[in-house]
Design a protein around this motif. Structure first.
Motif, PDB file in Angstrom:
ATOM      1  N   ALA A  19       0.830  -1.206   0.000  1.00  0.00           N
ATOM      2  CA  ALA A  19       0.000   0.000   0.000  1.00  0.00           C
ATOM      3  C   ALA A  19       0.862   1.253   0.000  1.00  0.00           C
ATOM      4  N   GLN A  20       1.986   1.224   0.744  1.00  0.00           N
ATOM      5  CA  GLN A  20       2.857   2.393   0.771  1.00  0.00           C
ATOM      6  C   GLN A  20       3.461   2.651  -0.600  1.00  0.00           C
ATOM      7  N   ARG A  21       3.843   1.595  -1.311  1.00  0.00           N
ATOM      8  CA  ARG A  21       4.374   1.785  -2.663  1.00  0.00           C
ATOM      9  C   ARG A  21       3.294   2.335  -3.592  1.00  0.00           C
ATOM     10  N   CYS A  22       2.069   1.873  -3.419  1.00  0.00           N
ATOM     11  CA  CYS A  22       0.966   2.379  -4.227  1.00  0.00           C
ATOM     12  C   CYS A  22       0.749   3.871  -3.956  1.00  0.00           C
ATOM     13  N   ILE A  23       0.779   4.245  -2.688  1.00  0.00           N
ATOM     14  CA  ILE A  23       0.613   5.648  -2.304  1.00  0.00           C
ATOM     15  C   ILE A  23       1.749   6.485  -2.889  1.00  0.00           C
ATOM     16  N   ASP A  24       2.982   5.979  -2.792  1.00  0.00           N
ATOM     17  CA  ASP A  24       4.112   6.722  -3.337  1.00  0.00           C
ATOM     18  C   ASP A  24       3.985   6.888  -4.846  1.00  0.00           C
ATOM     19  N   PHE A  51      -7.994   1.758   7.952  1.00  0.00           N
ATOM     20  CA  PHE A  51      -6.825   1.439   7.119  1.00  0.00           C
ATOM     21  C   PHE A  51      -5.691   2.407   7.410  1.00  0.00           C
ATOM     22  N   ALA A  52      -5.999   3.697   7.477  1.00  0.00           N
ATOM     23  CA  ALA A  52      -4.970   4.707   7.758  1.00  0.00           C
ATOM     24  C   ALA A  52      -4.333   4.476   9.121  1.00  0.00           C
ATOM     25  N   LYS A  53      -5.135   4.087  10.091  1.00  0.00           N
ATOM     26  CA  LYS A  53      -4.608   3.827  11.436  1.00  0.00           C
ATOM     27  C   LYS A  53      -3.624   2.666  11.422  1.00  0.00           C
ATOM     28  N   ALA A  54      -3.975   1.595  10.720  1.00  0.00           N
ATOM     29  CA  ALA A  54      -3.079   0.440  10.640  1.00  0.00           C
ATOM     30  C   ALA A  54      -1.786   0.793   9.915  1.00  0.00           C
ATOM     31  N   MET A  55      -1.873   1.689   8.938  1.00  0.00           N
ATOM     32  CA  MET A  55      -0.699   2.093   8.152  1.00  0.00           C
ATOM     33  C   MET A  55       0.099   3.196   8.841  1.00  0.00           C
ATOM     34  N   GLU A  56      -0.455   3.769   9.925  1.00  0.00           N
ATOM     35  CA  GLU A  56       0.136   4.924  10.611  1.00  0.00           C
ATOM     36  C   GLU A  56       0.269   6.097   9.639  1.00  0.00           C
ATOM     37  N   LEU A  57      -0.828   6.326   8.897  1.00  0.00           N
ATOM     38  CA  LEU A  57      -0.910   7.409   7.933  1.00  0.00           C
ATOM     39  C   LEU A  57      -1.821   8.508   8.449  1.00  0.00           C
ATOM     40  N   GLU A  58      -1.622   9.721   7.945  1.00  0.00           N
ATOM     41  CA  GLU A  58      -2.631  10.751   8.147  1.00  0.00           C
ATOM     42  C   GLU A  58      -3.899  10.312   7.413  1.00  0.00           C
ATOM     43  N   PRO A  59      -5.073  10.420   8.032  1.00  0.00           N
ATOM     44  CA  PRO A  59      -6.306   9.998   7.347  1.00  0.00           C
ATOM     45  C   PRO A  59      -6.481  10.653   5.983  1.00  0.00           C
ATOM     46  N   GLU A  60      -6.013  11.919   5.866  1.00  0.00           N
ATOM     47  CA  GLU A  60      -6.169  12.632   4.604  1.00  0.00           C
ATOM     48  C   GLU A  60      -5.424  11.942   3.466  1.00  0.00           C
ATOM     49  N   THR A  61      -4.313  11.292   3.793  1.00  0.00           N
ATOM     50  CA  THR A  61      -3.553  10.587   2.756  1.00  0.00           C
ATOM     51  C   THR A  61      -4.330   9.387   2.237  1.00  0.00           C
ATOM     52  N   ALA A  62      -4.919   8.616   3.148  1.00  0.00           N
ATOM     53  CA  ALA A  62      -5.728   7.464   2.744  1.00  0.00           C
ATOM     54  C   ALA A  62      -6.965   7.919   1.960  1.00  0.00           C
ATOM     55  N   GLN A  63      -7.537   9.033   2.339  1.00  0.00           N
ATOM     56  CA  GLN A  63      -8.694   9.550   1.620  1.00  0.00           C
ATOM     57  C   GLN A  63      -8.314   9.969   0.200  1.00  0.00           C
ATOM     58  N   ALA A  64      -7.169  10.646   0.077  1.00  0.00           N
ATOM     59  CA  ALA A  64      -6.745  11.141  -1.231  1.00  0.00           C
ATOM     60  C   ALA A  64      -6.458  10.000  -2.197  1.00  0.00           C
ATOM     61  N   ILE A  65      -5.791   8.959  -1.704  1.00  0.00           N
ATOM     62  CA  ILE A  65      -5.441   7.853  -2.586  1.00  0.00           C
ATOM     63  C   ILE A  65      -6.694   7.176  -3.134  1.00  0.00           C
ATOM     64  N   ASP A  80       2.917  -3.282  -8.797  1.00  0.00           N
ATOM     65  CA  ASP A  80       3.621  -3.778  -7.607  1.00  0.00           C
ATOM     66  C   ASP A  80       2.682  -4.008  -6.429  1.00  0.00           C
ATOM     67  N   SER A  81       1.499  -3.410  -6.462  1.00  0.00           N
ATOM     68  CA  SER A  81       0.549  -3.562  -5.360  1.00  0.00           C
ATOM     69  C   SER A  81      -0.728  -4.265  -5.802  1.00  0.00           C
ATOM     70  N   ALA A  82      -0.689  -4.922  -6.974  1.00  0.00           N
ATOM     71  CA  ALA A  82      -1.876  -5.625  -7.483  1.00  0.00           C
ATOM     72  C   ALA A  82      -2.337  -6.687  -6.490  1.00  0.00           C
ATOM     73  N   THR A  83      -3.621  -6.655  -6.159  1.00  0.00           N
ATOM     74  CA  THR A  83      -4.188  -7.569  -5.160  1.00  0.00           C
ATOM     75  C   THR A  83      -5.628  -7.891  -5.531  1.00  0.00           C
ATOM     76  N   THR A  84      -5.984  -9.152  -5.429  1.00  0.00           N
ATOM     77  CA  THR A  84      -7.390  -9.534  -5.524  1.00  0.00           C
ATOM     78  C   THR A  84      -7.931  -9.666  -4.111  1.00  0.00           C
ATOM     79  N   PHE A  85      -8.923  -8.845  -3.794  1.00  0.00           N
ATOM     80  CA  PHE A  85      -9.535  -8.854  -2.470  1.00  0.00           C
ATOM     81  C   PHE A  85     -10.804  -9.703  -2.482  1.00  0.00           C
ATOM     82  N   ILE A  86     -10.956 -10.531  -1.477  1.00  0.00           N
ATOM     83  CA  ILE A  86     -12.199 -11.262  -1.240  1.00  0.00           C
ATOM     84  C   ILE A  86     -12.748 -10.705   0.067  1.00  0.00           C
TER      85      ILE A  86
END
Length: 621
Positions: A305-310, A354-368, A408-414
């Motif tokens: 997820a961090q690579r995807c955000i970057d 999700f942002a809490k688990a990643m230790e991200l600012e919530p705004e970053t998770a929202q923007a992505i 690099d962050s391709a994922t199939t979610f169930i």
């Protein structure tokens, strides 16, 4: 120059300037049987340049004329880098279509775009790795996902003798004394002149650079001296974080290590989630409340997820800022503010967790999570007379900038949210919404981007798609969801229902909603094909229609995959999915760093079996 070309060009510049003495591709080719051609001479030749690259030179001025072949033509850029001390430097890049300048001082940074006559400025002290202080910069700009990281300790050590010995031992090396030219394998050369202060570099016969080390240091300009420019004030940490992380991620994308091209397939389990590997693809199972699902998502896919955000916020963000002259993150934040009122509370709760688990600012998770508003694609649904056994086959092609490394962050979610339909979401780590999916009610969906970027006073496309997967049991319910909610931009969709062998094409804008029935003619899609919905654009649409008509009545799973092959899929093809919704089966292909998804193997997945494997009730009634 389009965004993809601009990104590729800047990436090559980053590598040529920051790692000029490491030949692209040599790490993968090194066999330990090189021809040692006078390493002492090589040591003498590379000494001045290595002193700069390693940071041993406290002050220097260096210019470069760089030619890169992009889109079948040579693109030229002029560069100048001046280091004044451990805190200050000037960088200037000039191309016919764009330009940038950075002035960095101990307490201030200016990032200027001369073509747009705008400069972004920020002041204050900075700490941490996400900054541009020249002291130790090279080490901070080389991420673990880049092959350059393998050689960085040797290069940054700054000892010409050690570097030359490593190069001649690992790489086939030949020296032409008459031209003072070194050839490394077949695709990289360096020619030295002017007492080794000038270096001519050739890469792959397509890219070249002439680097010159100046003898005199120019005067330091005032960081705020930009007459005639619009001055835009930003937080300094935002400016430097964007540029630092953007360059670091660009190096990973352009020169990926095996960590990215062949990632370790390690399964992982956390409360409310599990990461599995299936035939080389990442599959993540999530269950529970929105908060539990979001937190497990962040725990399982932290690095991806961090690579995807970057990739999105910083690498693509830098390219978009240079291209448009506006700060990309500000644009994205403004878009989110307009979209937020239409995002359900449970989706927002999932994003916050999700942002809490990643230790991200919530705004970053929202923007992505509003970034998919920019996706473009193709799709089809065939059934009845069009397929071998009459069974509905729904193909979905996602074409969008493989150059920014989302693969690099391709994922199939169930995913099984309490009280909602379980569903498969073919996406990317860090994204909450959906662009390709199928639920346990045999409903499948895919989208195709159109025009109207900026029309964001409605429900985000990816949110509507996700809601359909969670909430809808019939094709009519999906259509009603689009009819009763405000929409954004211009999108085209294929909706399908395997229970009833029904499918529909959709044209949707904020003001218009049209459903195109199977066999119905449309001015943008051509004459109708019985028992078929076919969506694409331009030459891709023509090819897809021809293929469907050629194989009409003979389409099975293998033929349906062929329908999505190149050139229906673009070179930027991120993923392809073939849904067989009646059977709750789907097939996924993801792009690699070297090939589009259409050229990659498909992996078969069973939604019902995957949902039943979760330790909680999953299949909805």
């Amino acid at each position: 120059m389009n965004r993809a070309s601009l990104f590729r060009f800047m990436s090559v510049f980053v590598v040529v300037l920051s790692a000029a003495i490491i030949a692209p591709g040599t790490a993968a080719q090194a066999q330990g049987s090189g021809k040692a051609s006078n390493p002492e001479n090589l040591s003498e030749s590379i000494g001045p340049l290595l002193s700069i690259l390693s940071g041993n030179s406290e002050t220097f001025a260096i210019t470069a004329g760089i030619d890169v072949q992009i889109d079948d033509r040579i693109q030229h850029v002029d560069a100048r880098l001046v280091r004044f001390d451990s805190e200050s430097f000037d960088l200037q890049l000039t191309h016919s279509d764009y330009s940038l300048q950075i002035r960095r001082r101990a307490n201030e940074t200016a990032f200027a775009l001369p073509h747009h006559k705008v400069v972004f400025t920020g002041a204050g002290k900075l700490v941490g790795d996400d900054q541009l202080a020249p002291g130790g910069m090279a080490a901070r700009l080389i991420g673990s996902g880049s092959v350059v990281a393998l050689y960085a300790p040797v290069i940054l050590g700054g000892d010409p003798a050690v570097v030359s010995q490593v190069l001649t031992n690992l790489i086939d090396t030949e020296f032409d004394s008459s031209q003072n030219r070194w050839q490394f394998d077949d695709d990289f050369s360096m020619q030295f002149s002017n007492q080794n202060r000038n270096v001519a570099i050739q890469v792959d016969g397509e890219h070249s650079a002439v680097v010159k080390i100046e003898t005199n240091l120019p005067a330091m300009s005032d960081v705020n001296d930009w007459p005639g420019y619009q001055m835009v004030s930003l937080e300094r940490k935002e400016i430097e974080r964007t540029l630092a992380r953007g360059v670091r991620r660009a190096m990973e994308i352009l020169l990926p290590s095996r960590q990215l091209t062949n990632p370790p397939e390690q399964n992982k389990t956390v409360e409310h989630g599990e990461l599995r590997w299936q035939d080389g693809q990442r599959v993540v199972l999530l269950h529970g409340t929105p908060e539990e699902v979001g937190f497990a998502h962040g725990q399982l896919l932290n690095k991806e997820a961090q690579r995807c955000i970057d990739s999105v916020l910083y690498t693509f963000g830098t390219v978009n800022t240079i291209r448009n002259g506006t700060w990309f993150r500000n644009d994205l934040d403004q878009a989110y503010q307009r979209l937020a009122p239409f995002i359900p509370e449970d989706h927002q709760a999932e994003t916050f967790a999700f942002a809490k688990a990643m230790e991200l600012e919530p705004e970053t998770a929202q923007a992505i999570n509003v970034f998919p508003e920019l996706f473009h694609c193709s799709g089809f649904a065939l059934f009845g007379k069009a397929t071998v056994d009459g069974k509905l086959l729904h193909g979905r092609v996602l074409d969008y900038m493989t150059t920014i490394g989302l693969q690099d962050s391709a994922t199939t979610f169930i995913v099984s949210i309490d009280g909602k339909h379980g569903f498969a979401n073919v996406g990317y780590a860090g994204f909450i919404g959906s662009v390709s999916g199928m639920n346990d009610q045999s409903i499948s969906l895919g989208e195709m981007g159109g025009h109207g970027e900026g029309q964001w006073d409605g429900v985000p496309m990816a949110t509507l798609m996700r809601r359909a997967l969670e909430e809808c049991s019939t094709l009519q319910e999906v259509q009603q969801l689009w009819e009763t909610n405000p929409r954004t931009c211009e999108y085209y969709y294929v909706f399908a229902d395997g229970k009833t062998n029904e499918a529909v094409g959709v044209m949707a804008t904020p003001d218009l909603l049209k459903f195109v029935q199977p066999g119905e003619a449309h001015e943008l899609l051509g004459e109708g094909i019985e028992d078929a919905v076919v969506l694409s654009a331009g030459g891709r649409l023509k090819t897809l229609r021809q293929r469907v008509q050629e194989k009409y009545g003979k389409v099975d799973v293998d033929v349906a995959k062929w329908l999505m092959s190149r050139p229906v899929a673009m070179s930027s093809n991120l993923h392809n999915v073939l849904f067989v919704p009646q059977d709750l089966i789907f097939y996924v292909a993801n792009a690699s760093h070297s090939e589009p998804a259409a050229n990659r193997p498909y992996v078969k997945m069973d939604l019902e079996a995957l949902l039943k494997s979760m330790p909680s009730p999953t299949l909805s009634p």
